[in-house]
Scaffold this active site. Structure first.
Site, PDB file in Angstrom:
ATOM      1  N   GLY A  21      47.256 126.289  31.814  1.00  8.66           N
ATOM      2  CA  GLY A  21      48.374 127.152  31.462  1.00  8.66           C
ATOM      3  C   GLY A  21      48.104 127.818  30.136  1.00  8.66           C
ATOM      4  O   GLY A  21      46.974 128.189  29.832  1.00  8.66           O
ATOM      5  N   ILE A  39      48.038 126.690  26.997  1.00  5.24           N
ATOM      6  CA  ILE A  39      47.112 126.000  26.100  1.00  5.24           C
ATOM      7  C   ILE A  39      45.709 125.983  26.691  1.00  5.24           C
ATOM      8  O   ILE A  39      44.720 126.220  25.986  1.00  5.24           O
ATOM      9  CB  ILE A  39      47.606 124.576  25.806  1.00  5.24           C
ATOM     10  CG1 ILE A  39      48.935 124.639  25.034  1.00  5.24           C
ATOM     11  CG2 ILE A  39      46.571 123.781  25.009  1.00  5.24           C
ATOM     12  CD1 ILE A  39      49.637 123.306  24.872  1.00  5.24           C
ATOM     13  N   ARG A  90      50.355 114.983  26.463  1.00 10.00           N
ATOM     14  CA  ARG A  90      51.448 114.015  26.323  1.00 10.00           C
ATOM     15  C   ARG A  90      50.926 112.623  26.621  1.00 10.00           C
ATOM     16  O   ARG A  90      50.049 112.429  27.470  1.00 10.00           O
ATOM     17  CB  ARG A  90      52.581 114.318  27.303  1.00 10.00           C
ATOM     18  CG  ARG A  90      53.563 115.383  26.861  1.00 10.00           C
ATOM     19  CD  ARG A  90      54.473 114.895  25.730  1.00 10.00           C
ATOM     20  NE  ARG A  90      55.521 115.855  25.440  1.00 10.00           N
ATOM     21  CZ  ARG A  90      55.406 116.847  24.571  1.00 10.00           C
ATOM     22  NH1 ARG A  90      54.264 117.027  23.928  1.00 10.00           N
ATOM     23  NH2 ARG A  90      56.412 117.672  24.335  1.00 10.00           N
ATOM     24  N   GLU A 107      54.870 106.147  20.192  1.00 11.32           N
ATOM     25  CA  GLU A 107      54.484 106.703  18.902  1.00 11.32           C
ATOM     26  C   GLU A 107      55.495 106.297  17.845  1.00 11.32           C
ATOM     27  O   GLU A 107      56.696 106.349  18.108  1.00 11.32           O
ATOM     28  CB  GLU A 107      54.402 108.237  18.994  1.00 11.32           C
ATOM     29  CG  GLU A 107      53.333 108.709  19.971  1.00 11.32           C
ATOM     30  CD  GLU A 107      53.308 110.225  20.161  1.00 11.32           C
ATOM     31  OE1 GLU A 107      54.164 110.919  19.546  1.00 11.32           O
ATOM     32  OE2 GLU A 107      52.455 110.716  20.924  1.00 11.32           O
ATOM     33  N   HIS A 134      49.678 112.868  16.829  1.00 11.31           N
ATOM     34  CA  HIS A 134      50.470 113.904  17.507  1.00 11.31           C
ATOM     35  C   HIS A 134      50.681 115.103  16.582  1.00 11.31           C
ATOM     36  O   HIS A 134      51.814 115.486  16.266  1.00 11.31           O
ATOM     37  CB  HIS A 134      51.814 113.344  17.971  1.00 11.31           C
ATOM     38  CG  HIS A 134      52.418 114.132  19.100  1.00 11.31           C
ATOM     39  ND1 HIS A 134      53.237 113.574  20.051  1.00 11.31           N
ATOM     40  CD2 HIS A 134      52.328 115.447  19.445  1.00 11.31           C
ATOM     41  CE1 HIS A 134      53.620 114.491  20.922  1.00 11.31           C
ATOM     42  NE2 HIS A 134      53.081 115.650  20.569  1.00 11.31           N
ATOM     43  N   ILE A 135      49.574 115.746  16.207  1.00 11.09           N
ATOM     44  CA  ILE A 135      49.622 116.861  15.260  1.00 11.09           C
ATOM     45  C   ILE A 135      49.243 118.183  15.920  1.00 11.09           C
ATOM     46  O   ILE A 135      48.954 119.160  15.227  1.00 11.09           O
ATOM     47  CB  ILE A 135      48.687 116.607  14.054  1.00 11.09           C
ATOM     48  CG1 ILE A 135      47.237 116.401  14.518  1.00 11.09           C
ATOM     49  CG2 ILE A 135      49.178 115.419  13.230  1.00 11.09           C
ATOM     50  CD1 ILE A 135      46.224 116.401  13.389  1.00 11.09           C
TER      51      ILE A 135
END
Length: 307
Positions: free
Chosen positions: A153, A155, A235, A264, A281-282
């Site tokens: 998609g 990304i 994810r 997390e 998760h950056i």
């Protein structure tokens, strides 16, 4: 005065403009006191008397929404809504928004950075030198490799555009195939098993849903080459962490770069492995993108709460 809870631990770190907009519009702002992702119990505690939430990836389920009986709007910094019970929010008349600014290029850049890091053992060599040693090991080129993109998609497409200079070959797995984009960039759409078996680097860029939860487990990882690298910036929960740990421990794959986790902050066995690079998760945390996403979220929220 409308009360707004900001659940993101990193909100307004890049710029104070998002907070200034809230203050200028007469909002009572409550910041996340824990500096991490909220647990369900913390959501139940803090959302009970708020009019609006600037949300991250915390789970906002039916129980949380029921307790939040003043809540009118959830404004997400980002685009994923898999953590929110949208149907129940709708029945309660709670409006839900995402940022208009897309983090695609920021996430794609991180994925590329992790690929190069893992392939060339950059973080490993950094740790060795910081430990006072001078030990070299051979890595692998990214140039000319086959990149398997699971979820082509926004990304995934950004990742293709970023890596064109490396003259990579592209395989893609996606339920919705963009044939024109595929032809333009010589992308072959294939099934998942073929992609895993034929790729030198596998990048997970698919949205999380009931269909993609546990998409990659022990059986799928066993299909990969022993010299292949696995990247996940999508994810947690799409990939079985237990299966990934075993594959890395047994050198069934060469290495991994992981930005997202089931729970997390992450504390677990991946931190003990040398052939994995971990980030907290950056993916969207590039200053130029982050400020715009936070301003989007604030403006969406204010549009609902203003009289």
């Amino acid at each position: 005065m409308k009360k707004v809870f900001i659940s993101l631990s990193s909100f307004s770190q890049v710029s104070d403009k998002p907070l200034s907009i809230l203050n200028a519009n007469g909002c009572e702002v409550v910041l996340n006191p824990y500096k991490r992702k909220l647990t369900k119990e913390e959501c139940l505690k803090h959302y009970s008397d708020v009019d609006g939430i600037i949300a991250g990836t915390e789970r906002i389920d039916k129980d949380v929404l029921t307790v939040a009986n003043k809540l009118r709007v959830i404004s997400r910094v980002g685009v994923g809504l898999d953590s929110i019970d949208l149907e129940y929010a709708k029945t309660l008349g709670i409006e839900v928004y995402t940022s208009q600014t897309l983090p695609s290029i920021a996430v794609a850049e991180l994925a590329l950075g992790l690929m190069i890091d893992v392939l060339r053992h950059i973080s490993q060599h950094h740790a060795i030198i910081k430990n006072g040693e001078w030990i070299k090991s051979s890595g692998s080129l990214i140039y000319g490799k086959t990149l398997g993109i699971v979820g082509c998609g926004r990304i995934g497409k950004a990742l293709v555009s970023l890596t064109k200079g490396f003259e990579m070959k592209y395989l893609a797995f996606d339920q919705e195939m963009d044939i024109e984009f595929g032809k333009l960039h010589n992308i072959r759409y294939v099934d998942l098993s073929y992609l895993l078996n034929q790729s030198d680097v596998v990048s997970i860029n698919i949205s999380k849903s009931s269909d993609t939860t546990d998409l990659i487990g022990a059986e799928e990882l066993a299909m990969m080459r022993k010299d292949a690298v696995f990247i996940n910036t999508a994810r947690g929960g799409i990939v079985s962490e237990d299966a990934l740990v075993e594959a890395l421990r047994k050198s069934e794959i060469a290495g991994a770069g992981i930005d997202v986790f089931d729970q997390e902050p992450y504390v677990g066995p991946l931190t003990d492995l040398e052939n994995v690079v971990l980030t907290p998760h950056i993916g969207s945390n590039a200053g130029e993108i982050r400020e715009r996403m936070e301003i989007d979220a604030v403006n969406n929220l204010i549009a609902v709460l203003k009289p």
